[in-house]
Scaffold this motif. Structure first.
Motif, PDB file in Angstrom:
ATOM      1  N   VAL A   1      -2.566   9.217  -5.599  1.00 46.42           N
ATOM      2  CA  VAL A   1      -2.372   7.820  -6.006  1.00 46.42           C
ATOM      3  C   VAL A   1      -2.854   6.868  -4.917  1.00 46.42           C
ATOM      4  CG1 VAL A   1      -0.650   6.064  -6.561  1.00 46.42           C
ATOM      5  CG2 VAL A   1      -0.469   8.352  -7.557  1.00 46.42           C
ATOM      6  N   SER A   2      -2.494   7.131  -3.669  1.00 51.46           N
ATOM      7  CA  SER A   2      -2.892   6.249  -2.564  1.00 51.46           C
ATOM      8  C   SER A   2      -4.406   6.216  -2.404  1.00 51.46           C
ATOM      9  CB  SER A   2      -2.233   6.708  -1.262  1.00 51.46           C
ATOM     10  OG  SER A   2      -0.829   6.578  -1.331  1.00 51.46           O
ATOM     11  N   ILE A   3      -5.059   7.365  -2.597  1.00 52.87           N
ATOM     12  CA  ILE A   3      -6.520   7.399  -2.517  1.00 52.87           C
ATOM     13  C   ILE A   3      -7.134   6.570  -3.637  1.00 52.87           C
ATOM     14  CG2 ILE A   3      -8.525   8.913  -2.838  1.00 52.87           C
ATOM     15  CD1 ILE A   3      -6.981  11.071  -1.293  1.00 52.87           C
ATOM     16  N   MET A   4      -6.624   6.714  -4.849  1.00 54.15           N
ATOM     17  CA  MET A   4      -7.147   5.941  -5.973  1.00 54.15           C
ATOM     18  C   MET A   4      -6.962   4.444  -5.742  1.00 54.15           C
ATOM     19  SD  MET A   4      -5.865   8.380  -9.129  1.00 54.15           S
ATOM     20  CE  MET A   4      -6.689   7.446 -10.445  1.00 54.15           C
ATOM     21  N   VAL A   5      -5.799   4.068  -5.204  1.00 53.96           N
ATOM     22  CA  VAL A   5      -5.530   2.653  -4.913  1.00 53.96           C
ATOM     23  C   VAL A   5      -6.459   2.137  -3.817  1.00 53.96           C
ATOM     24  CG1 VAL A   5      -3.822   1.055  -3.959  1.00 53.96           C
ATOM     25  CG2 VAL A   5      -3.138   2.726  -5.692  1.00 53.96           C
ATOM     26  N   THR A   6      -6.631   2.932  -2.766  1.00 51.27           N
ATOM     27  CA  THR A   6      -7.467   2.506  -1.634  1.00 51.27           C
ATOM     28  C   THR A   6      -8.922   2.322  -2.047  1.00 51.27           C
ATOM     29  OG1 THR A   6      -6.010   3.641  -0.073  1.00 51.27           O
ATOM     30  CG2 THR A   6      -8.231   3.137   0.681  1.00 51.27           C
ATOM     31  N   VAL A   7      -9.466   3.274  -2.790  1.00 48.03           N
ATOM     32  CA  VAL A   7     -10.859   3.158  -3.233  1.00 48.03           C
ATOM     33  C   VAL A   7     -11.018   1.976  -4.189  1.00 48.03           C
ATOM     34  CG1 VAL A   7     -12.731   4.310  -4.449  1.00 48.03           C
ATOM     35  CG2 VAL A   7     -11.284   5.615  -2.887  1.00 48.03           C
ATOM     36  N   SER A   8     -10.090   1.796  -5.103  1.00 48.05           N
ATOM     37  CA  SER A   8     -10.156   0.670  -6.042  1.00 48.05           C
ATOM     38  C   SER A   8     -10.067  -0.664  -5.319  1.00 48.05           C
ATOM     39  CB  SER A   8      -9.031   0.783  -7.075  1.00 48.05           C
ATOM     40  OG  SER A   8      -9.118   1.982  -7.800  1.00 48.05           O
ATOM     41  N   SER A   9      -9.319  -0.693  -4.235  1.00 49.54           N
ATOM     42  CA  SER A   9      -9.150  -1.941  -3.491  1.00 49.54           C
ATOM     43  C   SER A   9     -10.449  -2.389  -2.835  1.00 49.54           C
ATOM     44  CB  SER A   9      -8.064  -1.773  -2.425  1.00 49.54           C
ATOM     45  OG  SER A   9      -6.817  -1.501  -3.031  1.00 49.54           O
ATOM     46  N   TRP A  10     -11.393  -1.493  -2.685  1.00 50.42           N
ATOM     47  CA  TRP A  10     -12.714  -1.868  -2.175  1.00 50.42           C
ATOM     48  C   TRP A  10     -13.284  -3.006  -3.022  1.00 50.42           C
ATOM     49  CZ3 TRP A  10     -16.500   2.303  -0.041  1.00 50.42           C
ATOM     50  CH2 TRP A  10     -17.663   1.693   0.443  1.00 50.42           C
ATOM     51  N   SER A  11     -13.086  -2.911  -4.340  1.00 45.58           N
ATOM     52  CA  SER A  11     -13.555  -3.964  -5.240  1.00 45.58           C
ATOM     53  C   SER A  11     -12.528  -5.076  -5.377  1.00 45.58           C
ATOM     54  CB  SER A  11     -13.859  -3.385  -6.628  1.00 45.58           C
ATOM     55  OG  SER A  11     -14.862  -2.403  -6.560  1.00 45.58           O
ATOM     56  N   TYR A  12     -11.250  -4.704  -5.517  1.00 46.84           N
ATOM     57  CA  TYR A  12     -10.214  -5.692  -5.811  1.00 46.84           C
ATOM     58  C   TYR A  12     -10.013  -6.668  -4.648  1.00 46.84           C
ATOM     59  CZ  TYR A  12      -5.930  -7.524  -7.882  1.00 46.84           C
ATOM     60  OH  TYR A  12      -4.989  -8.355  -8.452  1.00 46.84           O
ATOM     61  N   MET A  13     -10.140  -6.185  -3.419  1.00 42.47           N
ATOM     62  CA  MET A  13      -9.889  -7.023  -2.243  1.00 42.47           C
ATOM     63  C   MET A  13     -11.151  -7.679  -1.708  1.00 42.47           C
ATOM     64  SD  MET A  13      -6.659  -6.968  -1.577  1.00 42.47           S
ATOM     65  CE  MET A  13      -6.630  -7.545   0.126  1.00 42.47           C
TER      66      MET A  13
ATOM     67  N   ALA B   1       2.578  -8.618  -9.066  1.00 39.25           N
ATOM     68  CA  ALA B   1       1.939  -8.056  -7.870  1.00 39.25           C
ATOM     69  C   ALA B   1       0.452  -7.857  -8.117  1.00 39.25           C
ATOM     70  CB  ALA B   1       2.593  -6.723  -7.511  1.00 39.25           C
ATOM     71  N   PRO B   2      -0.365  -7.787  -7.050  1.00 40.67           N
ATOM     72  CA  PRO B   2      -1.767  -7.395  -7.244  1.00 40.67           C
ATOM     73  C   PRO B   2      -1.822  -6.103  -8.041  1.00 40.67           C
ATOM     74  CG  PRO B   2      -1.383  -8.066  -4.962  1.00 40.67           C
ATOM     75  CD  PRO B   2      -0.043  -8.039  -5.625  1.00 40.67           C
ATOM     76  N   THR B   3      -2.750  -6.003  -8.977  1.00 40.47           N
ATOM     77  CA  THR B   3      -2.747  -4.877  -9.908  1.00 40.47           C
ATOM     78  C   THR B   3      -2.910  -3.540  -9.204  1.00 40.47           C
ATOM     79  OG1 THR B   3      -3.775  -6.397 -11.481  1.00 40.47           O
ATOM     80  CG2 THR B   3      -3.679  -4.103 -12.110  1.00 40.47           C
ATOM     81  N   THR B   4      -3.656  -3.499  -8.126  1.00 34.30           N
ATOM     82  CA  THR B   4      -3.776  -2.245  -7.375  1.00 34.30           C
ATOM     83  C   THR B   4      -2.441  -1.848  -6.753  1.00 34.30           C
ATOM     84  OG1 THR B   4      -4.604  -3.583  -5.534  1.00 34.30           O
ATOM     85  CG2 THR B   4      -6.237  -2.411  -6.864  1.00 34.30           C
ATOM     86  N   ILE B   5      -1.662  -2.832  -6.327  1.00 36.68           N
ATOM     87  CA  ILE B   5      -0.342  -2.547  -5.767  1.00 36.68           C
ATOM     88  C   ILE B   5       0.624  -2.150  -6.875  1.00 36.68           C
ATOM     89  CG2 ILE B   5       1.582  -3.476  -4.441  1.00 36.68           C
ATOM     90  CD1 ILE B   5      -1.097  -2.902  -2.920  1.00 36.68           C
ATOM     91  N   ALA B   6       0.478  -2.740  -8.049  1.00 31.03           N
ATOM     92  CA  ALA B   6       1.277  -2.299  -9.198  1.00 31.03           C
ATOM     93  C   ALA B   6       1.004  -0.830  -9.483  1.00 31.03           C
ATOM     94  CB  ALA B   6       0.960  -3.152 -10.419  1.00 31.03           C
ATOM     95  N   THR B   7      -0.241  -0.408  -9.276  1.00 27.67           N
ATOM     96  CA  THR B   7      -0.585   1.013  -9.421  1.00 27.67           C
ATOM     97  C   THR B   7       0.202   1.855  -8.431  1.00 27.67           C
ATOM     98  OG1 THR B   7      -2.839   0.362 -10.031  1.00 27.67           O
ATOM     99  CG2 THR B   7      -2.491   2.667  -9.427  1.00 27.67           C
TER     100      THR B   7
ATOM    101  N   ILE C   1      -5.618   0.781 -12.938  1.00 20.57           N
ATOM    102  CA  ILE C   1      -6.887   0.476 -12.281  1.00 20.57           C
ATOM    103  C   ILE C   1      -7.906  -0.039 -13.288  1.00 20.57           C
ATOM    104  CG2 ILE C   1      -8.846   1.548 -11.081  1.00 20.57           C
ATOM    105  CD1 ILE C   1      -6.747   3.279  -9.620  1.00 20.57           C
ATOM    106  N   ALA C   2      -7.874   0.475 -14.512  1.00 19.56           N
ATOM    107  CA  ALA C   2      -8.726  -0.085 -15.564  1.00 19.56           C
ATOM    108  C   ALA C   2      -8.364  -1.544 -15.826  1.00 19.56           C
ATOM    109  CB  ALA C   2      -8.580   0.737 -16.842  1.00 19.56           C
ATOM    110  N   ALA C   3      -7.056  -1.834 -15.841  1.00 14.70           N
ATOM    111  CA  ALA C   3      -6.625  -3.220 -16.009  1.00 14.70           C
ATOM    112  C   ALA C   3      -7.087  -4.089 -14.839  1.00 14.70           C
ATOM    113  CB  ALA C   3      -5.102  -3.277 -16.142  1.00 14.70           C
ATOM    114  N   ALA C   4      -7.065  -3.530 -13.627  1.00 13.73           N
ATOM    115  CA  ALA C   4      -7.549  -4.264 -12.455  1.00 13.73           C
ATOM    116  C   ALA C   4      -9.037  -4.559 -12.572  1.00 13.73           C
ATOM    117  CB  ALA C   4      -7.262  -3.476 -11.186  1.00 13.73           C
ATOM    118  N   ALA C   5      -9.809  -3.606 -13.088  1.00 11.85           N
ATOM    119  CA  ALA C   5     -11.248  -3.820 -13.279  1.00 11.85           C
ATOM    120  C   ALA C   5     -11.504  -4.953 -14.260  1.00 11.85           C
ATOM    121  CB  ALA C   5     -11.902  -2.527 -13.765  1.00 11.85           C
TER     122      ALA C   5
END
Length: 499
Positions: A91-103, A242-248, A350-354
């Protein structure tokens, strides 16, 4: 004593060092401009290395116990803790990689990734804890960073409100857990989880009400993080604000940490005390499933729908825990569903964050025609929703199938077991009401425009990984079930009595 070469110690050193290094690098950096990609890559590397260490220790041939009941220290290097660590780290890896775009267009990147790593350490240590003091320290290490992360959009009043609610309920749950631990220590004179459980099983009958009070307080305290009814009030507002990646991270990560703590303390404690509180857990499971699904049906915001769905999913997992004393595979099934849900729910959020960063919206109306505008995101979201509903041949089907099977199997000892399975099946059918609603919006309705959107590549990579996981382990679920079975002793009750 803590073995410095144990898995939790090595993982803590890796993640802790990088979590402290990132802010130092940021402070020393004199160049202007975003370092989001750099810090994201560093955090990803640390998490991937930690995951590799955990997996290596499981399959290296070392004789690791399934669920350590004899450890005299504060942490145990067992497969149970490793199983949950795998879920947390994925989960943390998925959040971290997704945050590359989200942040990408946000600030304070160093603090963001550092807090994710610190929270990950807390989650992992919860999985390995065998002492109440260590469990409390790990619980706070997991929780405090997420209070800040939930309010990371500090200029957004909704985010601030979400964080305040989360903090207040989180502080209350921590206080309840401390009170429960204090009662247990007063009754037993030890903070070791399993020594105290054995001592409570041999208590003077006059003191048994205090032991049961402690169990009830633990259910309330851990139930907050698990999102169980009636301890769920904070959850929809926090996940949507919360930021959607953090909700993840909250829905797929810290929620599972609550289950790790509950299994170590509550489930094993109920087995040792030989009390019929499992019926209470079954009632909570039914209310959690039903209210979660009914709440989701009334929402028009995707994050809120997923938040209520997360509540309902906790109810399904709780079915396996409630029948664990009466079925040989109740805990196995719950552990399988915990790992599956970590990936399914991460994929959905993460799809919702995208969608949020691409279309700047989170309402259902923004999802009209998404199948054409963002085809990969829409496809993975649809698969994740179907997996959450338990549709075969996806991975979510097997988790629910085994949980409901365990409930039916328990009918030989408790009359309410099969009815619990029926409630789970009916709720799964009910959940299709809102899952299918979202899919219909994406593929059967046209939006305001049919312009093809550029999907964030890091998020696409994460979503494709989740897609592969849900499909492959839906068709071939055996390895995950074997891993879950490795983490649970065949007869916990006998192991406890033999201590």
């Amino acid at each position: 004593m803590i073995d410095i070469f144990s898995t939790p110690a090595i993982v803590t050193v890796i993640l802790g060092s990088v979590a402290l290094l990132i802010p130092i690098l940021d402070a020393l950096n004199k160049e202007r401009g975003s370092k989001n990609k750099v810090y994201s890559a560093i955090a990803f590397g640390a998490l991937a290395l930690a995951l590799a260490v955990v997996i290596y220790r499981i399959f290296s041939g070392e004789n690791l116990p399934a669920l350590s009941l004899t450890n005299s220290g504060v942490i145990a290097d067992d497969i149970f803790g490793a199983f949950f660590s795998i879920a947390f780290l994925i989960v943390s890896i998925m959040v971290t990689v997704s945050s590359w775009s989200y942040m990408k267009k946000k600030s304070n990147h160093a603090a963001y990734y550092s807090l994710i790593l610190l929270s990950s350490i807390g989650m992992i240590l919860i999985g390995y804890s065998t002492d109440f003091v260590m469990l409390l320290v790990a619980w706070e290490l997991m929780s405090i960073p997420t209070y800040a992360l939930a309010a990371f959009n500090k200029r957004d009043p909704v985010s601030n409100e979400a964080s305040i609610k989360y903090f207040l309920f989180g502080a209350l749950s921590s206080a309840i857990i401390i009170l429960a631990m204090g009662i247990v220590y007063g009754l037993t004179g030890t903070t070791n989880i399993y020594d105290s459980i054995v001592a409570m099983a041999e208590l003077n009958p006059q003191l048994m009400p205090f032991a049961l009070l402690a169990v009830g307080l633990f259910i309330a305290g851990f139930g907050f993080k698990m999102g169980l009814v009636p301890f769920h009030m904070w959850l929809p507002d926090t996940y949507s604000g919360a930021p959607t990646t953090i909700a993840t991270l909250l829905a797929a990560g810290t929620k599972k940490a609550g289950f790790a703590a509950a299994i170590r303390v509550i489930v094993i404690g109920l087995i040792a005390l030989n009390v019929h509180w499992t019926f209470t857990l079954a009632i909570i499971a039914i209310f959690t499933m039903t209210l979660g699904n009914l709440g989701a049906l009334t929402q028009k915001s995707i994050p809120r729908i997923l938040a209520y769905s997360s509540i309902a999913q906790a109810g399904y997992i709780l079915i396996g825990l409630s029948v664990a004393p009466y079925s040989n595979f109740g805990l196995d099934a719950s552990l399988l569903q915990i790992l599956n849900h970590a990936v399914m729910k991460s994929a959905a959020f993460i799809a919702a964050a995208a969608v949020i960063i691409t279309l700047a919206g989170y309402t259902l109306e923004k999802y009209k025609g998404l199948g054409y505008r963002m085809p990969i995101t829409a496809l993975v979201l649809a698969i994740a929703l179907l997996a959450l509903a338990g549709v075969p041949p996806l991975n979510g089907f097997w988790g629910k199938y085994l949980i409901f099977g365990a409930a039916i199997d328990s009918g030989e000892q408790v009359w309410w077991g099969p009815y619990l399975a029926i409630a789970g099946v009916l709720n799964s059918a009910l959940s299709l009401g809102y899952y299918a609603w979202i899919i219909r919006k994406m593929y059967m309705e046209e939006g305001e425009n049919r312009v093809r959107q550029k999907e964030p590549k890091p998020m696409v990579a994460v979503l494709l990984f989740a897609l592969g996981f849900m499909v492959i382990f839906g068709i071939w679920y055996g390895p995950l079930l074997d891993l879950a079975s490795m983490a649970v002793p065949n007869d916990i009750a006998n192991l406890i009595s033999a201590k």
